[in-house]
Motif scaffolding. Sequence first.
Motif, mmCIF file in Angstrom:
data_model
loop_
_atom_site.group_PDB
_atom_site.id
_atom_site.type_symbol
_atom_site.label_atom_id
_atom_site.label_comp_id
_atom_site.label_asym_id
_atom_site.label_seq_id
_atom_site.Cartn_x
_atom_site.Cartn_y
_atom_site.Cartn_z
ATOM 1 N N ALA A 256 0.908 -1.172 -0.001
ATOM 2 C CA ALA A 256 -0.057 -0.106 0.118
ATOM 3 C C ALA A 256 0.792 1.332 0.077
ATOM 4 C CB ALA A 256 -1.000 -0.004 1.161
ATOM 5 N N HIS A 257 1.905 1.305 0.741
ATOM 6 C CA HIS A 257 2.748 2.359 0.878
ATOM 7 C C HIS A 257 3.663 2.572 -0.474
ATOM 8 C CE1 HIS A 257 5.319 5.193 2.532
ATOM 9 N NE2 HIS A 257 6.557 4.796 2.108
ATOM 10 N N LEU A 258 3.903 1.528 -1.024
ATOM 11 C CA LEU A 258 4.725 1.536 -2.167
ATOM 12 C C LEU A 258 3.792 2.031 -3.514
ATOM 13 C CD1 LEU A 258 6.890 -1.598 -2.448
ATOM 14 C CD2 LEU A 258 7.546 0.941 -1.843
ATOM 15 N N ALA A 259 2.575 1.653 -3.276
ATOM 16 C CA ALA A 259 1.498 2.223 -4.235
ATOM 17 C C ALA A 259 1.491 3.643 -4.300
ATOM 18 C CB ALA A 259 0.228 1.227 -4.256
ATOM 19 N N LYS A 260 1.331 4.290 -3.120
ATOM 20 C CA LYS A 260 1.133 5.341 -3.049
ATOM 21 C C LYS A 260 2.334 6.123 -3.440
ATOM 22 C CE LYS A 260 -1.080 6.341 0.849
ATOM 23 N NZ LYS A 260 -1.272 6.708 2.256
ATOM 24 N N GLU A 261 3.445 5.873 -3.232
ATOM 25 C CA GLU A 261 4.674 6.646 -3.490
ATOM 26 C C GLU A 261 4.716 6.384 -4.813
ATOM 27 O OE1 GLU A 261 7.960 6.074 -0.125
ATOM 28 O OE2 GLU A 261 8.061 4.763 -1.508
ATOM 29 N N ASP A 262 4.142 5.416 -5.773
ATOM 30 C CA ASP A 262 4.254 5.253 -7.351
ATOM 31 C C ASP A 262 3.273 6.056 -7.895
ATOM 32 O OD1 ASP A 262 6.293 3.411 -7.346
ATOM 33 O OD2 ASP A 262 5.091 1.534 -7.400
ATOM 34 N N ARG A 263 1.944 6.076 -7.235
ATOM 35 C CA ARG A 263 0.993 6.931 -7.957
ATOM 36 C C ARG A 263 1.105 8.364 -7.718
ATOM 37 N NH1 ARG A 263 -2.273 3.541 -5.086
ATOM 38 N NH2 ARG A 263 -3.396 5.665 -4.114
ATOM 39 N N LEU A 264 1.688 8.703 -6.505
ATOM 40 C CA LEU A 264 1.424 10.359 -6.094
ATOM 41 C C LEU A 264 3.000 10.708 -5.941
ATOM 42 C CD1 LEU A 264 -1.291 9.680 -3.273
ATOM 43 C CD2 LEU A 264 -1.565 10.571 -5.938
ATOM 44 N N LEU A 265 3.698 10.102 -5.170
ATOM 45 C CA LEU A 265 4.977 11.077 -4.598
ATOM 46 C C LEU A 265 5.859 11.305 -6.002
ATOM 47 C CD1 LEU A 265 6.901 12.081 -2.670
ATOM 48 C CD2 LEU A 265 7.826 9.643 -2.414
ATOM 49 N N HIS A 266 6.098 9.888 -6.792
ATOM 50 C CA HIS A 266 7.147 10.305 -7.656
ATOM 51 C C HIS A 266 6.573 10.706 -8.908
ATOM 52 C CE1 HIS A 266 10.023 7.725 -5.497
ATOM 53 N NE2 HIS A 266 9.250 6.814 -5.646
ATOM 54 N N PRO A 267 5.279 10.700 -9.341
ATOM 55 C CA PRO A 267 5.072 11.874 -10.343
ATOM 56 C C PRO A 267 5.016 13.228 -9.972
ATOM 57 C CG PRO A 267 3.556 9.871 -10.125
ATOM 58 C CD PRO A 267 4.419 9.761 -9.151
ATOM 59 N N MET A 268 4.651 13.463 -8.740
ATOM 60 C CA MET A 268 4.566 14.894 -8.120
ATOM 61 C C MET A 268 6.082 15.419 -8.033
ATOM 62 S SD MET A 268 3.651 16.342 -4.513
ATOM 63 C CE MET A 268 4.701 15.244 -3.803
ATOM 64 N N LEU A 269 7.003 14.734 -7.798
ATOM 65 C CA LEU A 269 8.325 15.317 -7.720
ATOM 66 C C LEU A 269 8.950 15.218 -8.914
ATOM 67 C CD1 LEU A 269 9.638 13.204 -4.429
ATOM 68 C CD2 LEU A 269 8.800 15.783 -4.642
ATOM 69 N N GLN A 270 8.761 14.311 -9.858
ATOM 70 C CA GLN A 270 9.265 14.061 -11.254
ATOM 71 C C GLN A 270 8.685 15.136 -12.275
ATOM 72 O OE1 GLN A 270 9.332 9.962 -12.367
ATOM 73 N NE2 GLN A 270 10.460 9.396 -10.480
ATOM 74 N N ARG A 271 7.509 15.746 -11.950
ATOM 75 C CA ARG A 271 6.914 16.775 -12.478
ATOM 76 C C ARG A 271 6.731 18.117 -12.107
ATOM 77 N NH1 ARG A 271 2.293 12.742 -13.629
ATOM 78 N NH2 ARG A 271 3.335 11.037 -14.805
ATOM 79 N N GLY A 272 7.334 18.171 -11.020
ATOM 80 C CA GLY A 272 7.290 19.494 -9.894
ATOM 81 C C GLY A 272 8.185 20.634 -10.358
ATOM 82 N N GLY A 273 8.977 20.616 -11.363
ATOM 83 C CA GLY A 273 9.703 21.484 -11.811
ATOM 84 C C GLY A 273 11.004 21.759 -11.004
ATOM 85 N N ASP A 274 11.412 21.033 -10.107
ATOM 86 C CA ASP A 274 12.653 20.923 -9.423
ATOM 87 C C ASP A 274 13.558 19.854 -9.851
ATOM 88 O OD1 ASP A 274 14.740 20.650 -7.723
ATOM 89 O OD2 ASP A 274 13.577 20.792 -5.915
ATOM 90 N N PRO A 275 14.441 20.049 -10.763
ATOM 91 C CA PRO A 275 15.342 19.016 -11.212
ATOM 92 C C PRO A 275 16.145 18.219 -10.424
ATOM 93 C CG PRO A 275 16.241 21.266 -11.820
ATOM 94 C CD PRO A 275 15.124 21.502 -11.244
ATOM 95 N N VAL A 276 16.563 18.715 -9.057
ATOM 96 C CA VAL A 276 17.155 18.079 -8.071
ATOM 97 C C VAL A 276 16.366 16.936 -7.552
ATOM 98 C CG1 VAL A 276 18.274 18.092 -5.745
ATOM 99 C CG2 VAL A 276 18.988 19.939 -7.455
ATOM 100 N N ALA A 277 14.674 17.490 -7.024
ATOM 101 C CA ALA A 277 13.926 16.379 -6.560
ATOM 102 C C ALA A 277 13.586 15.345 -7.635
ATOM 103 C CB ALA A 277 12.768 17.134 -6.199
ATOM 104 N N ALA A 278 13.694 15.754 -8.945
ATOM 105 C CA ALA A 278 12.930 14.841 -10.124
ATOM 106 C C ALA A 278 14.151 13.892 -10.139
ATOM 107 C CB ALA A 278 12.951 15.766 -11.167
ATOM 108 N N ALA A 279 15.559 14.255 -10.224
ATOM 109 C CA ALA A 279 16.402 13.389 -10.396
ATOM 110 C C ALA A 279 16.607 12.312 -9.127
ATOM 111 C CB ALA A 279 17.786 14.035 -10.452
#
Length: 142
Positions: free
Chosen positions: A49-72
């Motif tokens: 459940a935790h990994l699904a939340k990270e996959d669905r919400l956290l990683h897309p948010m960080l990777q599309r959020g405009g901060d290249p350090v956070a995305a990488a």
Amino acid sequence: MQLRRETLVAEHAELLAVIGDLLRHAARRPQPVADIAQLRWRLSRLLLAHLAKEDRLLHPMLQRGGDPVAAALSHRFEEEMGGLSDGFKAYMQDWDAQRIAADPGGFETATRSLATALSDRIRREETQLYRHIPTPKVDAGA
């Protein structure tokens, strides 16, 4: 859905509590195999459940959020998860009740290794990755 750092950290605390319980049970002799089975099921359910939340919400948010350090960083953590996930799957498949009962020392060693890997991952997520989660803005007019 707004993803909050506090939610992910609380989930980590619950995962660490189950891991701690599992370690204590793995160290007992004779090992309480039925209790261990319940803890392993609970750990698996919580982790998935935790990994699904990270996959669905956290990683897309960080990777599309405009901060290249956070995305990488998010991308690197996502890639690293594959190895840990494979190790967890192998642990769950390799250690059925019969094998646990036949090799309690091996099971304890495998459980300690898994616990170390999960605990390290949790620590690194909380100290490196989660600090990039934006803080929700408070509406002063509400």
